[in-house]
Enzyme design. Structure first.
Site, mmCIF file in Angstrom:
data_model
loop_
_atom_site.group_PDB
_atom_site.id
_atom_site.type_symbol
_atom_site.label_atom_id
_atom_site.label_comp_id
_atom_site.label_asym_id
_atom_site.label_seq_id
_atom_site.Cartn_x
_atom_site.Cartn_y
_atom_site.Cartn_z
ATOM 1 N N ARG A 130 0.730 -1.059 -0.056
ATOM 2 C CA ARG A 130 -0.033 -0.156 0.010
ATOM 3 C C ARG A 130 0.857 1.310 0.045
ATOM 4 O O ARG A 130 0.334 2.254 -0.625
ATOM 5 C CB ARG A 130 -1.057 0.034 1.272
ATOM 6 C CG ARG A 130 -2.259 -0.731 1.054
ATOM 7 C CD ARG A 130 -3.276 -1.015 2.186
ATOM 8 N NE ARG A 130 -4.290 -1.396 1.593
ATOM 9 C CZ ARG A 130 -5.190 -1.892 2.582
ATOM 10 N NH1 ARG A 130 -5.200 -1.509 3.954
ATOM 11 N NH2 ARG A 130 -6.486 -2.456 2.211
ATOM 12 N N GLY A 148 -9.307 -8.871 0.441
ATOM 13 C CA GLY A 148 -8.672 -9.770 1.442
ATOM 14 C C GLY A 148 -7.732 -10.605 1.060
ATOM 15 O O GLY A 148 -6.752 -10.352 0.751
ATOM 16 N N LYS A 179 -17.247 -18.566 3.210
ATOM 17 C CA LYS A 179 -18.694 -18.627 3.386
ATOM 18 C C LYS A 179 -19.553 -17.932 2.256
ATOM 19 O O LYS A 179 -19.050 -16.782 1.805
ATOM 20 C CB LYS A 179 -19.137 -17.972 4.581
ATOM 21 C CG LYS A 179 -18.567 -18.760 5.858
ATOM 22 C CD LYS A 179 -18.730 -17.959 7.106
ATOM 23 C CE LYS A 179 -18.573 -18.801 8.343
ATOM 24 N NZ LYS A 179 -18.784 -18.331 9.460
ATOM 25 N N GLY A 205 -12.507 -4.595 2.139
ATOM 26 C CA GLY A 205 -13.816 -4.437 2.079
ATOM 27 C C GLY A 205 -14.459 -3.623 0.847
ATOM 28 O O GLY A 205 -15.398 -3.932 0.321
HETATM 29 C C1 3PG Z 1 -8.640 -1.555 4.953
HETATM 30 O O1 3PG Z 1 -7.757 -2.106 5.730
HETATM 31 O O2 3PG Z 1 -9.438 -2.427 4.372
HETATM 32 C C2 3PG Z 1 -9.346 -0.391 4.888
HETATM 33 O O3 3PG Z 1 -8.034 0.700 5.381
HETATM 34 C C3 3PG Z 1 -10.317 0.005 5.537
HETATM 35 O O4 3PG Z 1 -9.963 -0.528 7.047
HETATM 36 P P1 3PG Z 1 -11.441 -0.655 7.916
HETATM 37 O O5 3PG Z 1 -12.170 -1.788 7.369
HETATM 38 O O6 3PG Z 1 -10.834 -0.339 9.091
HETATM 39 O O7 3PG Z 1 -12.498 0.529 7.689
HETATM 40 MG MG MG Z 2 -11.028 -3.702 6.403
#
Ligand code: 3PG
Ligand code: MG
Length: 397
Positions: A38, A355, A198, A378
């Site tokens: 990142r 993920g 899942k 996410g």
């Molecule tokens: C992540 O690491 O997926 C993003 O920085 C968002 O983090 P968060 O899910 O804690 O909002």
């Molecule tokens: Mg996250």
């Protein structure tokens, strides 16, 4: 996602205080960054603004602290960022108030300053207008380069876009461009590979995908739920039996939309959930009662690879087996290598994210050969679900 937003091409940053929202939420172990991907991704935006004489003021969160908490300080991350971009990065112990104002006031053109974790203030996640105004005082313009945090409507990821002239950073721009080519205006036919444990966490995603793609490969633990719904005995495999009706509904929806669902046709089964435990390939009519499906079998791999050959665009989220344990990484590695080879041969546009996916592709050693790999978790999932991302939407106004 069109390019209907402003970028760094549309602003003269020289002498300006540029609030840049980045994602510094990197994995750390013992105070050291263990994966700097990142940081590498945001380097172009930071370097460009700095080289053009803008004052780069970095805003970011780290972890999910409830209030101020040294464990979640961005200070060590800022130090790693300096190593990556090969420029000094100053640090201020707060992202608002006198501490921040003083640090910003001391900046010269081209300087880079990282402000402390925005989530040390609960007002950040509430997108509190008073907090947004506090942040906005520190800058002349706002650049959002954090696609991976764009699913959050927080003060620094969204609120500032209403308060200051807003621009997409170079990473955001690249991400939106790559994702647009994958689902919004893709070269057809499009195939999606969705894996993971899942179904319950990916219902919206599957429902959206079946209306958009020509073929959908379902792998990983979630495939067991689909197989069970179709009457396959899955033994002791991970399976959400209560979601059988949901699985059948998704299959029906796919059929109605002309999307082919590709489920495993064989499976690698073991009797313990452990690396290197003895395992064998079984046909779906012969899964032992005490067995656990931990990967797709060789015929399934061939089927997926043939489906990849038929596609012009691939979107991938989630491993198709328990890839973190050998030998149950085989299905994921084989399909990933095949997709990478097709991409290299210019036959396929391949986009992956979310993920475990990046870890799985790195493990397969093919991450560099994909067209684009998103570092978003996410946010990537919400994009695949077809949901508008607040941090992107605010750039379009
Ligand atoms: C992540 O690491 O997926 C993003 O920085 C968002 O983090 P968060 O899910 O804690 O909002
Ligand atoms: Mg996250």
């Amino acid at each position: 996602m069109t390019n209907s937003f402003r970028t760094l091409d549309n602003v003269d940053v020289k002498g300006k205080r540029v609030l840049v929202r980045v994602d510094l939420n990197v994995p750390m172990d013992g105070g050291k960054v263990t994966d700097a991907t990142r940081l590498e991704r945001i380097a172009p935006t930071i370097t460009e603004i700095s080289d053009k004489g803008g004052k780069v003021i970095l805003l970011a969160h780290f972890g999910r602290p409830k209030g101020r908490d040294d464990k979640n300080s961005l200070k060590p991350v800022a130090a790693s960022l300096a190593d990556v971009i090969k420029k000094p990065v100053a640090f201020a112990d707060d992202c608002v108030g006198d501490v921040a104002a003083k640090a910003v006031g001391a900046m010269k053109d081209g300087d880079i300053l990282c402000l402390e974790n925005t989530r040390f203030h609960s007002a950040e996640e509430k997108n509190d207008p008073a907090f947004v105004a506090e942040l906005a005082k520190l800058g002349d313009i706002w650049v959002n380069d954090a696609f991976s945090a764009a699913h959050r409507a927080h003060a620094s990821t969204e609120g500032l876009g209403h308060k200051l002239p807003a621009y997409a950073g170079r990473t955001m721009q690249a991400e939106l461009d790559a994702l647009g080519k994958a689902l919004d205006a893709p070269t057809k036919p499009v195939i999606a590979i969705v894996g993971g444990a899942k179904v319950s966490s990916k219902i919206d995603l599957l429902e959206n995908l079946v209306t958009k793609v020509d073929a959908l490969v379902i792998g990983g633990g979630m495939a067991n739920t689909f197989l069970h719904a179709q009457g396959v005995k899955v033994g002791k495999s991970l399976c959400e039996k209560d979601l059988a009706a949901t699985a059948l509904r998704i299959i029906d929806k796919a059929e109605a939309s002309g999307c082919a669902i590709i489920l495993p046709v064989d499976a690698i089964v073991a009797f313990h959930f452990a690396a290197n435990t003895p395992s064998h390939a079984y046909g779906l009519d012969a899964i032992p009662d005490e067995g656990m499906i931990l990967d797709i079998g060789p015929q399934s791999i061939e089927r997926i690879n043939a489906a990849i050959d038929d596609a012009a665009t691939l979107v991938w989220n989630g491993p198709v087996g328990a890839f973190e344990m050998t030998p149950f990484d085989r299905g994921t590695v084989a399909s990933a290598k095949h997709a990478a080879a097709r991409t290299k041969a210019k036959k396929l546009i391949s986009v992956a994210g979310g993920g475990d996916t990046v870890a799985a592709l790195n493990h397969a050693g093919v991450a560099d050969n994909f067209t684009y790999i998103s570092t978003a978790g996410g946010a990537f999932l919400e994009w695949m679900e077809g949901k508008p991302l607040p941090g992107v939407e605010v750039l379009k106004k």
